[in-house]
Design an enzyme around this catalytic site. Structure first.
Site, mmCIF file in Angstrom:
data_model
loop_
_atom_site.group_PDB
_atom_site.id
_atom_site.type_symbol
_atom_site.label_atom_id
_atom_site.label_comp_id
_atom_site.label_asym_id
_atom_site.label_seq_id
_atom_site.Cartn_x
_atom_site.Cartn_y
_atom_site.Cartn_z
ATOM 1 N N ASP A 3 -1.162 -0.152 15.384
ATOM 2 C CA ASP A 3 -0.161 -1.164 15.037
ATOM 3 C C ASP A 3 0.307 -1.982 16.246
ATOM 4 O O ASP A 3 1.095 -2.921 16.088
ATOM 5 C CB ASP A 3 1.040 -0.507 14.345
ATOM 6 C CG ASP A 3 0.659 0.059 12.992
ATOM 7 O OD1 ASP A 3 -0.395 -0.336 12.461
ATOM 8 O OD2 ASP A 3 1.398 0.910 12.471
ATOM 9 N N ARG B 66 0.803 -1.224 0.000
ATOM 10 C CA ARG B 66 0.000 0.000 0.000
ATOM 11 C C ARG B 66 0.835 1.274 0.000
ATOM 12 O O ARG B 66 0.404 2.300 -0.517
ATOM 13 C CB ARG B 66 -0.902 0.022 1.220
ATOM 14 C CG ARG B 66 -2.037 -0.917 1.139
ATOM 15 C CD ARG B 66 -3.045 -0.536 2.169
ATOM 16 N NE ARG B 66 -3.416 0.863 2.046
ATOM 17 C CZ ARG B 66 -4.414 1.286 1.312
ATOM 18 N NH1 ARG B 66 -5.159 0.470 0.656
ATOM 19 N NH2 ARG B 66 -4.684 2.582 1.246
ATOM 20 N N ASP C 226 -7.514 -4.127 2.208
ATOM 21 C CA ASP C 226 -6.612 -5.247 2.488
ATOM 22 C C ASP C 226 -7.031 -5.947 3.756
ATOM 23 O O ASP C 226 -8.159 -5.770 4.219
ATOM 24 C CB ASP C 226 -5.144 -4.802 2.491
ATOM 25 C CG ASP C 226 -4.841 -3.863 3.632
ATOM 26 O OD1 ASP C 226 -5.692 -3.703 4.525
ATOM 27 O OD2 ASP C 226 -3.742 -3.296 3.644
HETATM 28 N N1 EPU Z 1 -8.536 6.927 5.470
HETATM 29 C C1 EPU Z 1 -9.606 7.405 4.744
HETATM 30 N N2 EPU Z 1 -9.337 8.186 3.664
HETATM 31 C C2 EPU Z 1 -8.063 8.519 3.282
HETATM 32 C C3 EPU Z 1 -6.978 8.016 4.039
HETATM 33 C C4 EPU Z 1 -7.254 7.212 5.138
HETATM 34 O O1 EPU Z 1 -10.763 7.137 5.044
HETATM 35 O O2 EPU Z 1 -7.891 9.242 2.290
HETATM 36 C C5 EPU Z 1 -8.806 6.048 6.623
HETATM 37 C C6 EPU Z 1 -8.296 4.631 6.380
HETATM 38 O O3 EPU Z 1 -9.237 3.858 5.676
HETATM 39 C C7 EPU Z 1 -8.049 4.132 7.778
HETATM 40 C C8 EPU Z 1 -7.634 5.411 8.540
HETATM 41 O O4 EPU Z 1 -8.062 6.506 7.738
HETATM 42 O O5 EPU Z 1 -9.234 3.647 8.322
HETATM 43 C C9 EPU Z 1 -6.155 5.527 8.830
HETATM 44 O O6 EPU Z 1 -5.419 5.486 7.645
HETATM 45 P P1 EPU Z 1 -4.009 6.202 7.474
HETATM 46 O O7 EPU Z 1 -4.032 6.910 6.175
HETATM 47 O O8 EPU Z 1 -3.647 6.964 8.701
HETATM 48 O O9 EPU Z 1 -3.049 4.933 7.378
HETATM 49 P P2 EPU Z 1 -1.982 4.575 6.261
HETATM 50 O O10 EPU Z 1 -1.181 5.766 5.910
HETATM 51 O O11 EPU Z 1 -2.659 3.824 5.171
HETATM 52 C C10 EPU Z 1 -0.052 4.029 7.940
HETATM 53 C C11 EPU Z 1 0.806 2.840 8.262
HETATM 54 C C12 EPU Z 1 -0.024 1.779 8.944
HETATM 55 C C13 EPU Z 1 -0.591 2.384 10.217
HETATM 56 C C14 EPU Z 1 -1.417 3.641 9.878
HETATM 57 C C15 EPU Z 1 -1.959 4.362 11.089
HETATM 58 C C16 EPU Z 1 2.538 2.760 6.631
HETATM 59 C C17 EPU Z 1 3.121 2.112 5.436
HETATM 60 N N3 EPU Z 1 1.390 2.305 7.054
HETATM 61 O O12 EPU Z 1 -1.080 3.560 7.054
HETATM 62 O O13 EPU Z 1 0.847 0.727 9.267
HETATM 63 O O14 EPU Z 1 -1.418 1.452 10.856
HETATM 64 O O15 EPU Z 1 -0.592 4.571 9.140
HETATM 65 O O16 EPU Z 1 -0.934 4.702 11.953
HETATM 66 O O17 EPU Z 1 3.130 3.657 7.193
HETATM 67 C C18 EPU Z 1 1.402 -1.448 9.941
HETATM 68 O O18 EPU Z 1 2.552 -1.044 10.057
HETATM 69 O O19 EPU Z 1 1.030 -2.590 10.321
HETATM 70 C C19 EPU Z 1 0.407 -0.564 9.317
HETATM 71 C C20 EPU Z 1 -0.775 -0.994 8.894
#
Ligand code: EPU
Length: 414
Positions: free
Chosen positions: A301, A89, A113
């Site tokens: 996480d 992602r 996912d």
């Molecule tokens: N969301 C929306 N719209 C958007 C973006 C996000 O509705 O445009 C929602 C998502 O569906 C989710 C929530 O907001 O329910 C949080 O999403 P966020 O964008 O903060 O997460 P991410 O950037 O996709 C990163 C980490 C995740 C971690 C999250 C929250 C990376 C590669 N991934 O994901 O890491 O859980 O931030 O801290 O940095 C992990 O390491 O196991 C992991 C999943």
């Protein structure tokens, strides 16, 4: 893995390749020339990101065991293909840099996912507010911008990925950009510091308001990736589950404050040291309720790992997942090991049992996999976690790291 004596010893926490490093690798696309990233241990997702950068046209080379160079001097093909985006992602993180550098980007639309639906609407509306035109066609995001313009965005939710994409898109935009309700995770602060070393003007990262003054030119920079707070917290919970006393180096209390508070309420003693943290487990953990929230709240996480810890704690606890809508699949695997855990929607009720029993189980995602390994430390007999490749996506060598503090864990080849 097999359960045994408590953990004991000193562990150096790995660099945060997955959640900090990958974002900086994507940001390297902003600057023609050679970026150097250090303290970047190889994990599964890193291979996908390097494949992606190569397919875009950057030259990516390893110049040490944990040192990567990215040369983004040549002509770039601003496209992230479907097969790479579905494998990882964080591929979406090239959208902002490609749009800023090339004026266009074509990125396969990421789907949901194993932990939830994971929308990207905030990434796209933020870029549109900066003047980009975006269409989603045939499964691809097609973005164009004849020069991005600074704008003020208020994020509906402090999304890590949206904050990162808007940050990397705005550093070269004309005028100033303000991101309100920005994500405050330490990885955002690190990305902003890296961008500033490239010549960007970013202030306020780490707070809810980030201000960016666009600059005309960015030049490559060097970066030392921070210690992985998720690996550190996972190890603290391993100690809580298995018992014992460990010391972690290469991490910081301020990245883990809420975890340390909660583990304290569960009976652990955790103190900062000059270079990390020291922790001692009680004879048995006590149950406390947990609700996940964006940083500085209790990170999602850590939710699977703390649920594993609660499954052998004294008492009952409610675990609430507020960030992802599908992160509880693993509780059925924990139940196969004898945990008394029930999930309904965003909540799980965990009633601690004295001991789990080792069983074959399956990892659905990186943290759920880690949680099952931890549960195995508290289980009688042998636990085999299948689909361990999910764990390898984020932890360079979880089994090896746990072995250094005395756990009986090995990585079986599939
Ligand atoms: N969301 C929306 N719209 C958007 C973006 C996000 O509705 O445009 C929602 C998502 O569906 C989710 C929530 O907001 O329910 C949080 O999403 P966020 O964008 O903060 O997460 P991410 O950037 O996709 C990163 C980490 C995740 C971690 C999250 C929250 C990376 C590669 N991934 O994901 O890491 O859980 O931030 O801290 O940095 C992990 O390491 O196991 C992991 C999943």
């Amino acid at each position: 893995m097999r359960s045994g004596q408590g953990l004991e010893g000193v562990v150096k926490v790995s660099g945060a390749t997955k959640n900090a490093g990958l974002k900086q690798i994507a940001a390297a696309l902003l600057a023609p020339g050679e970026t150097v990233l250090r303290n970047l241990p190889p994990v599964g997702d890193l291979d996908v990101m390097t494949d992606l950068l190569r397919s875009i046209g950057a030259v990516v080379t390893w110049t040490g065991p944990e040192e990567l160079r990215v040369n983004a001097s040549g002509d770039l093909t601003p496209e992230a293909p479907y097969d790479l985006v579905t494998r990882m992602r964080a591929s979406i993180n090239v959208l902002g840099p490609l749009l800023a550098r090339c004026g266009e980007a074509r990125v396969a639309m990421p789907g949901g996912d194993n932990i939830g639906s994971r929308k990207i609407d905030m990434h796209l509306s933020g870029l549109e507010a900066m003047g980009a035109t975006i269409e989603v066609r045939h499964g691809f995001i097609e973005a164009h911008a004849d020069g991005l313009l600074g704008a003020r965005h208020v994020l509906e939710f402090p999304s890590v990925g949206a904050t990162e994409n808007l940050l990397t898109a705005s550093v070269g935009a004309k005028g100033s950009t303000v991101i309100e309700n920005a994500a405050r995770e330490p990885e955002i602060t690190e990305l902003a510091a890296f961008l500033n070393r490239m010549g960007a003007h970013v202030v306020g990262a780490g707070s809810s308001t980030i201000e960016i003054e666009g600059v005309d030119e960015l030049t490559p920079a060097e970066s030392e990736i921070i210690g992985d707070r998720i690996e550190a917290g996972t190890l603290l919970m391993a100690c809580g589950i298995a018992g014992g006393e460990i010391e972690l180096t290469g991490t910081r209390l301020e990245h883990l404050e809420m975890v340390v508070i909660k583990l304290g309420e569960m009976g652990m003693r955790v103190s900062p040291t000059p270079d990390g943290l020291w922790a001692r487990a009680p004879r048995r953990l006590r149950a406390v309720d947990i609700a996940t929230l964006p940083h500085p709240g209790f990170a999602t996480d850590f939710m699977p790992q703390v649920t594993a810890a609660l499954s052998v704690a004294e008492g009952a606890a409610i675990v609430t997942e507020n960030v992802f809508d599908g992160r509880f699949q693993f509780v059925d695997e924990l139940a196969r090991m004898g945990a008394d855990v029930r999930n309904e929607g965003r909540h799980a009720v965990v009633r601690g049992v004295e001991r789990l029993s080792g069983a074959p189980v399956r990892a659905f995602d990186v943290r759920a996999g880690a949680a099952l390994v931890l549960a195995g430390l508290a289980a009688e007999g042998e636990t085999i976690v299948h689909d361990g490749h999910h764990i390898d996506r984020g932890y360079p060598d979880l089994a090896g790291t746990l072995r250094t503090v005395g756990a009986d864990v090995e990585r079986l080849e599939s």
